[in-house]
Design an enzyme around this catalytic site. Sequence first.
Site, PDB file in Angstrom:
ATOM      1  CE1 TYR A 270      -3.331  -3.220  11.784  1.00 45.35           C
ATOM      2  CE2 TYR A 270      -5.657  -3.771  11.556  1.00 45.35           C
ATOM      3  CZ  TYR A 270      -4.526  -3.153  11.069  1.00 45.35           C
ATOM      4  OH  TYR A 270      -4.582  -2.468   9.884  1.00 45.35           O
TER       5      TYR A 270
ATOM      6  CE  LYS B 174      -4.203   0.255  11.703  1.00 42.80           C
ATOM      7  NZ  LYS B 174      -3.396   1.282  11.020  1.00 42.80           N
TER       8      LYS B 174
ATOM      9  CB  SER C  29      -7.891  -0.971   9.793  1.00 41.74           C
ATOM     10  OG  SER C  29      -8.478  -2.252   9.674  1.00 41.74           O
TER      11      SER C  29
ATOM     12  CB  THR D 271      -1.040  -6.092   1.768  1.00 37.36           C
ATOM     13  OG1 THR D 271      -1.807  -6.368   2.951  1.00 37.36           O
ATOM     14  CG2 THR D 271      -1.587  -4.846   1.079  1.00 37.36           C
TER      15      THR D 271
ATOM     16  CG  LEU E 282      -1.851   1.223   1.330  1.00 45.20           C
ATOM     17  CD1 LEU E 282      -2.676   1.424   0.073  1.00 45.20           C
ATOM     18  CD2 LEU E 282      -2.747   1.096   2.556  1.00 45.20           C
TER      19      LEU E 282
END
Length: 222
Positions: free
Chosen positions: A139, A143, A126, A172, A13
């Site tokens: 994660y 975020k 995200s 990805t 990205l």
Amino acid sequence: MPTAFITGPAGGLGSAIADALAPTHTLFLGGRPSARLDELAARLGATTWPLDLADTDSIPTVVEPIDELDVLIHNAGASFPGRVAESTVDEWRTTMEVNVIGAVALTLALLPALRAARGHVVFINSGAGLRASPGLASYTASKFALRGFADSLRDDEPALRVTSIHPGRIATPMQEELVAYEGGQYDPSRLLSPETVAKFVAGAVNAPPDAHVREIIIRPRR
């Protein structure tokens, strides 16, 4: 041309964002030194900046030469697939250091330069920053925290534009690792391409000066 500093530019990205902004911006690529980063910089005529977001003490010195900056894009991130009971404190610490504390430290170090240009800060967040994502405990928490920082920055620095971008799953290596953890079959055709997300980033960055794009939510079309 206006300037743009991109973190994590050597990834899928990050490099797509660099490609999308290269025609309109002078690029500063901030990341750990690597052959891939050097190749990207050479191809785009960009400048590399040796940046380790986990080493917050070094960040002010690294970016000290920048006295005016039009765009800062927080793209670098860390992720450890795992539910709460499977996670470790070290994984949480690393995730928060890179995804949140590193982003805060870099923003603070560059804030005078951003103020001088009445600049724009873009956070690549995200879907997990809007709704908890199973199997991504640390994660997801990072975020949510990053979204809170972006909202606070927007309130506290009204001269700046601040955008949070919340993509769904992107094709990805990080996503490939997550799918493997879930026991699924990785099919990039069912995911967003990095180039698609990069177009939204470029659209927000190049929006007319009287517009303030605050949040973008992107999901794969199925």
